[in-house]
Design a protein around this motif. Structure first.
Motif, PDB file in Angstrom:
ATOM      1  N   THR A  18       0.816  -1.216   0.000  1.00  0.00           N
ATOM      2  CA  THR A  18       0.000   0.000   0.000  1.00  0.00           C
ATOM      3  C   THR A  18       0.851   1.268   0.000  1.00  0.00           C
ATOM      4  OG1 THR A  18      -0.202  -0.239   2.407  1.00  0.00           O
ATOM      5  CG2 THR A  18      -2.012  -1.076   1.066  1.00  0.00           C
ATOM      6  N   VAL A  19       1.959   1.263   0.738  1.00  0.00           N
ATOM      7  CA  VAL A  19       2.779   2.480   0.782  1.00  0.00           C
ATOM      8  C   VAL A  19       3.512   2.681  -0.543  1.00  0.00           C
ATOM      9  CG1 VAL A  19       4.960   1.551   1.687  1.00  0.00           C
ATOM     10  CG2 VAL A  19       4.244   3.849   2.320  1.00  0.00           C
ATOM     11  N   SER A  20       3.882   1.593  -1.222  1.00  0.00           N
ATOM     12  CA  SER A  20       4.532   1.739  -2.524  1.00  0.00           C
ATOM     13  C   SER A  20       3.558   2.296  -3.548  1.00  0.00           C
ATOM     14  CB  SER A  20       5.072   0.379  -2.999  1.00  0.00           C
ATOM     15  OG  SER A  20       6.069  -0.095  -2.128  1.00  0.00           O
ATOM     16  N   PHE A  21       2.328   1.803  -3.517  1.00  0.00           N
ATOM     17  CA  PHE A  21       1.307   2.343  -4.401  1.00  0.00           C
ATOM     18  C   PHE A  21       1.087   3.823  -4.115  1.00  0.00           C
ATOM     19  CE2 PHE A  21      -0.840  -1.111  -6.729  1.00  0.00           C
ATOM     20  CZ  PHE A  21      -1.403  -0.366  -7.763  1.00  0.00           C
ATOM     21  N   HIS A  22       1.007   4.160  -2.827  1.00  0.00           N
ATOM     22  CA  HIS A  22       0.729   5.549  -2.450  1.00  0.00           C
ATOM     23  C   HIS A  22       1.861   6.479  -2.862  1.00  0.00           C
ATOM     24  CE1 HIS A  22      -0.210   9.099  -0.113  1.00  0.00           C
ATOM     25  NE2 HIS A  22       0.925   8.978   0.538  1.00  0.00           N
ATOM     26  N   PHE A  23       3.102   6.052  -2.613  1.00  0.00           N
ATOM     27  CA  PHE A  23       4.210   6.983  -2.787  1.00  0.00           C
ATOM     28  C   PHE A  23       4.435   7.357  -4.245  1.00  0.00           C
ATOM     29  CE2 PHE A  23       8.768   8.212  -2.767  1.00  0.00           C
ATOM     30  CZ  PHE A  23       8.631   9.296  -1.907  1.00  0.00           C
ATOM     31  N   ILE A  24       3.940   6.537  -5.166  1.00  0.00           N
ATOM     32  CA  ILE A  24       4.044   6.899  -6.575  1.00  0.00           C
ATOM     33  C   ILE A  24       3.398   8.259  -6.836  1.00  0.00           C
ATOM     34  CG2 ILE A  24       3.143   6.303  -8.871  1.00  0.00           C
ATOM     35  CD1 ILE A  24       3.576   3.365  -8.146  1.00  0.00           C
ATOM     36  N   PHE A  25       2.269   8.519  -6.184  1.00  0.00           N
ATOM     37  CA  PHE A  25       1.520   9.741  -6.470  1.00  0.00           C
ATOM     38  C   PHE A  25       2.146  10.987  -5.835  1.00  0.00           C
ATOM     39  CE2 PHE A  25      -1.581   6.185  -6.627  1.00  0.00           C
ATOM     40  CZ  PHE A  25      -1.805   6.204  -7.994  1.00  0.00           C
ATOM     41  N   PRO A  26       2.503  10.984  -4.530  1.00  0.00           N
ATOM     42  CA  PRO A  26       3.210  12.162  -4.006  1.00  0.00           C
ATOM     43  C   PRO A  26       4.536  12.433  -4.696  1.00  0.00           C
ATOM     44  CG  PRO A  26       2.364  10.832  -2.211  1.00  0.00           C
ATOM     45  CD  PRO A  26       2.157  10.037  -3.466  1.00  0.00           C
ATOM     46  N   ALA A  27       5.238  11.374  -5.106  1.00  0.00           N
ATOM     47  CA  ALA A  27       6.508  11.585  -5.801  1.00  0.00           C
ATOM     48  C   ALA A  27       6.321  12.380  -7.084  1.00  0.00           C
ATOM     49  CB  ALA A  27       7.163  10.238  -6.120  1.00  0.00           C
ATOM     50  N   THR A  65      -4.010  12.909 -10.262  1.00  0.00           N
ATOM     51  CA  THR A  65      -2.926  12.313  -9.483  1.00  0.00           C
ATOM     52  C   THR A  65      -3.056  12.669  -8.015  1.00  0.00           C
ATOM     53  OG1 THR A  65      -1.497  12.540 -11.426  1.00  0.00           O
ATOM     54  CG2 THR A  65      -0.431  12.049  -9.337  1.00  0.00           C
ATOM     55  N   PHE A  66      -3.388  13.924  -7.743  1.00  0.00           N
ATOM     56  CA  PHE A  66      -3.550  14.376  -6.360  1.00  0.00           C
ATOM     57  C   PHE A  66      -4.672  13.603  -5.672  1.00  0.00           C
ATOM     58  CE2 PHE A  66      -5.127  17.099  -2.986  1.00  0.00           C
ATOM     59  CZ  PHE A  66      -3.961  17.565  -2.408  1.00  0.00           C
ATOM     60  N   ALA A  67      -5.792  13.419  -6.387  1.00  0.00           N
ATOM     61  CA  ALA A  67      -6.922  12.694  -5.806  1.00  0.00           C
ATOM     62  C   ALA A  67      -6.543  11.254  -5.485  1.00  0.00           C
ATOM     63  CB  ALA A  67      -8.108  12.731  -6.767  1.00  0.00           C
ATOM     64  N   MET A  68      -5.835  10.590  -6.384  1.00  0.00           N
ATOM     65  CA  MET A  68      -5.440   9.210  -6.133  1.00  0.00           C
ATOM     66  C   MET A  68      -4.426   9.123  -4.992  1.00  0.00           C
ATOM     67  SD  MET A  68      -5.364   7.273  -9.824  1.00  0.00           S
ATOM     68  CE  MET A  68      -4.246   8.383 -10.670  1.00  0.00           C
ATOM     69  N   GLY A  69      -3.579  10.141  -4.859  1.00  0.00           N
ATOM     70  CA  GLY A  69      -2.633  10.158  -3.750  1.00  0.00           C
ATOM     71  C   GLY A  69      -3.321  10.281  -2.406  1.00  0.00           C
ATOM     72  N   VAL A  70      -4.351  11.123  -2.336  1.00  0.00           N
ATOM     73  CA  VAL A  70      -5.091  11.291  -1.083  1.00  0.00           C
ATOM     74  C   VAL A  70      -5.804  10.002  -0.708  1.00  0.00           C
ATOM     75  CG1 VAL A  70      -7.031  12.486   0.006  1.00  0.00           C
ATOM     76  CG2 VAL A  70      -5.352  13.786  -1.336  1.00  0.00           C
ATOM     77  N   VAL A  71      -6.490   9.408  -1.667  1.00  0.00           N
ATOM     78  CA  VAL A  71      -7.247   8.181  -1.395  1.00  0.00           C
ATOM     79  C   VAL A  71      -6.320   7.055  -0.946  1.00  0.00           C
ATOM     80  CG1 VAL A  71      -8.660   6.389  -2.444  1.00  0.00           C
ATOM     81  CG2 VAL A  71      -9.126   8.788  -2.947  1.00  0.00           C
ATOM     82  N   SER A  72      -5.212   6.878  -1.641  1.00  0.00           N
ATOM     83  CA  SER A  72      -4.301   5.784  -1.285  1.00  0.00           C
ATOM     84  C   SER A  72      -3.595   6.041   0.035  1.00  0.00           C
ATOM     85  CB  SER A  72      -3.267   5.575  -2.401  1.00  0.00           C
ATOM     86  OG  SER A  72      -2.483   6.743  -2.599  1.00  0.00           O
ATOM     87  N   GLY A  73      -3.446   7.306   0.426  1.00  0.00           N
ATOM     88  CA  GLY A  73      -2.773   7.616   1.685  1.00  0.00           C
ATOM     89  C   GLY A  73      -3.630   7.372   2.905  1.00  0.00           C
ATOM     90  N   ILE A  74      -4.942   7.510   2.760  1.00  0.00           N
ATOM     91  CA  ILE A  74      -5.832   7.302   3.902  1.00  0.00           C
ATOM     92  C   ILE A  74      -5.712   5.883   4.437  1.00  0.00           C
ATOM     93  CG2 ILE A  74      -8.273   7.171   4.568  1.00  0.00           C
ATOM     94  CD1 ILE A  74      -8.792   9.485   2.647  1.00  0.00           C
ATOM     95  N   VAL A  75      -5.534   4.933   3.542  1.00  0.00           N
ATOM     96  CA  VAL A  75      -5.445   3.526   3.943  1.00  0.00           C
ATOM     97  C   VAL A  75      -4.296   3.303   4.918  1.00  0.00           C
ATOM     98  CG1 VAL A  75      -5.044   1.191   3.081  1.00  0.00           C
ATOM     99  CG2 VAL A  75      -6.496   2.761   1.791  1.00  0.00           C
ATOM    100  N   LEU A  76      -3.181   4.003   4.714  1.00  0.00           N
ATOM    101  CA  LEU A  76      -1.996   3.769   5.530  1.00  0.00           C
ATOM    102  C   LEU A  76      -2.254   4.090   6.993  1.00  0.00           C
ATOM    103  CD1 LEU A  76       0.674   5.340   3.149  1.00  0.00           C
ATOM    104  CD2 LEU A  76       0.027   2.935   3.359  1.00  0.00           C
ATOM    105  N   THR A  77      -2.998   5.152   7.266  1.00  0.00           N
ATOM    106  CA  THR A  77      -3.254   5.531   8.655  1.00  0.00           C
ATOM    107  C   THR A  77      -4.085   4.481   9.374  1.00  0.00           C
ATOM    108  OG1 THR A  77      -5.201   6.816   7.987  1.00  0.00           O
ATOM    109  CG2 THR A  77      -3.110   7.982   8.082  1.00  0.00           C
ATOM    110  N   TYR A  78      -5.002   3.844   8.664  1.00  0.00           N
ATOM    111  CA  TYR A  78      -5.795   2.784   9.286  1.00  0.00           C
ATOM    112  C   TYR A  78      -4.937   1.578   9.641  1.00  0.00           C
ATOM    113  CZ  TYR A  78     -10.176   5.184   8.306  1.00  0.00           C
ATOM    114  OH  TYR A  78     -11.199   6.093   8.294  1.00  0.00           O
ATOM    115  N   GLN A  79      -3.932   1.304   8.838  1.00  0.00           N
ATOM    116  CA  GLN A  79      -3.091   0.139   9.113  1.00  0.00           C
ATOM    117  C   GLN A  79      -2.286   0.292  10.391  1.00  0.00           C
ATOM    118  OE1 GLN A  79      -0.925  -1.736   5.838  1.00  0.00           O
ATOM    119  NE2 GLN A  79      -2.198  -0.597   4.394  1.00  0.00           N
TER     120      GLN A  79
END
Length: 476
Positions: A18-27, A65-79
């Motif tokens: 999940t973090v690898s998927f997420h970091f693609i977008f902020p990068a 890209t920004f929208a996908m980054g936000v959505v994918s980042g929310i998951v990390l906090t739940y983990q």
């Protein structure tokens, strides 16, 4: 289905996915937000419509890209609460406020000004719109600041105390935030984001130049991207060297694993270019090495001694084959980026920047290289920290929630299915937007551009005074 699997390994695998998927977008968005600010600033300064056309072209891509980054980042906090509850309990007093500061600075800036940036060019003054674009760009940098402060504290913890129940609590916030590895990690990561964006922009420009060398937007974006790579790639190599020296000082075992140094070298360590690390046998099979070059790079002396993993208990070793190869992937791609920048500089000095097809093909193929390099870098950083979540203080095995393997494994499968279904569609649509060349009178989001029409929203029509200014001053 997952009986017999290690639940801690599955939890690590889930977070890594999940973090690898997420970091693609902020990068990408960190660099793209700054690029948009530069484009709008150049348009206001010169009045050339090509800059506002490129701004509108990339703004659509940024929005998705920004929208996908936000959505994918929310998951990390739940983990943190589901799979890593012990880690959250032990480190929450330190990590929690740092993440909260990100919300109070980065998210407030982005949430407050993103709407103006995306939809406000026709509704607010040019100065206010440019301020909104700058605010979003600064917000993305603030986000990187706080996230990297938290991650760097986990790598090189400092400024904390331990209470009577074993929880880490802040003792000196200045030392917590500006821990020993933070400045190096921040510079290295932000430069990586800028390089990632420059490679994507350059690849899109090169792709369209291969079809039409006269397209003004493609020429401008390609020239700007290559200029960024020319400047940033060598600085990144220098920053990486400083970061490596810092890692050697504070996390020497990680460096031993990255370099494949199972044995100590009292009179100069070789640099293993390639080889097959065997952790069980504690050796590198079929090595291709340059004698003493490892000591020269890491100690700046050919004869400097280097300790090997033999000096450390095996239960302190990171997974050597993983970080050995991830590090080489990152460095190899970095050298290719430097080569691309050098080639483009030579082509520019010869007046052939827009006419060298081989260069354009190389730039096109290098488009995804930034994403691969930043993921490889994060793999090196995070896997190299093992077996700890907080380096030297809290082991990964002690950080996980008391969950059974089937519970963690089933959620991992669900994440894989959902992520590939959702984000594959988003990525496909971004590539579709990139597939058409930038054109004069590029439609803005307010004019019902593709991402907004897809969502079923029809923005209210408005007069665009900026277009008249840009057209009147074209070529100024």
């Amino acid at each position: 289905m997952f009986d017999g699997f290690d639940p801690v390994f599955l939890a690590r695998l889930q977070f890594a996915f999940t973090v690898s998927f997420h970091f693609i977008f902020p990068a990408f968005t960190i660099g793209l937000a700054s690029y948009l600010a530069v484009l709008e600033g150049l348009w206001l300064w010169t009045g050339r419509s090509v800059y506002i056309d490129l701004f509108r072209y990339w703004l659509k891509i940024f929005a998705l890209t920004f929208a996908m980054g936000v959505v994918s980042g929310i998951v990390l906090t739940y983990q943190f609460g589901t799979n890593w509850s012990v880690f959250s309990d032990r480190t929450g007093a330190v990590i929690g406020p740092l993440l909260a500061y990100e919300v109070l600075t980065a998210f407030f800036l982005e949430a407050g000004f993103l709407g103006v940036m995306l939809f406000g060019m026709k509704r607010v003054g040019k100065g206010l719109h440019f301020f909104a674009t700058l605010a979003v760009a600064v917000g993305t940098l603030f986000s990187a600041f706080w996230i990297l402060a938290a991650n760097s504290w986990m790598q090189t913890p400092a400024g904390h105390l331990t209470n009577e129940v074993g929880q880490f609590v802040p003792g000196d916030w200045w030392e917590v935030i500006f821990n020993p590895s933070f400045p190096y990690r921040l510079v290295h990561t932000v430069l990586g984001a800028y390089l990632t964006t420059a490679l994507v922009v350059g690849a899109v420009g090169a792709w369209h130049l291969l079809r039409d060398r006269t397209n003004q937007g493609s020429r401008v974006m390609f020239a700007m991207a290559m200029g960024m790579i020319v400047v940033t790639a060598p600085i990144q190599i220098l920053a990486g060297d400083f970061h490596g020296l810092n890692t050697l000082e504070h996390q020497p075992v990680k460096i031993m694993g990255m370099e494949g140094h199972f044995q100590s070298h009292p009179e100069g360590a070789p640099l293993y270019l390639f080889g097959l690390p065997d952790q069980e046998a504690a050796t590198v099979h079929y090595p291709i090495a340059v004698p003493r070059l490892g000591s020269l790079i890491l100690r700046h002396s050919l004869n400097a001694p280097m300790d090997g993993l033999e000096t450390v208990s095996r239960d302190e070793w990171p997974p050597v084959p993983v970080i050995f190869w991830s590090f080489r992937i990152m460095v190899g791609l970095g050298l290719l980026m430097f080569a691309l920048g050098l080639w483009s500089l030579i082509a520019y000095l010869r007046g052939q920047l827009f006419d060298t097809q081989a260069l354009h093909w190389f730039a096109t193929l290098m488009g995804p290289a930034g994403f691969v390099a930043v993921i490889a870098g994060w793999v090196t950083t995070e896997v190299g920290r093992q077996p700890y979540t907080v380096y030297g203080l809290l082991r990964t095995a002690e950080s996980a929630s008391p969950l059974a393997a089937p519970a963690v494994g089933s959620s991992l499968i669900a994440f894989i299915v959902v992520y590939f279904a959702v984000f594959s569609v988003g990525t496909w649509y971004i590539l579709r937007l990139m597939s058409h060349a930038p054109a004069p009178a590029e439609p803005a989001l307010e004019q019902g551009a593709a991402p907004i029409r897809t969502a079923g929203i029809t923005p209210a029509p408005a007069v665009d005074p900026s277009r008249t200014l840009g057209e009147q001053t074209e070529g100024a």
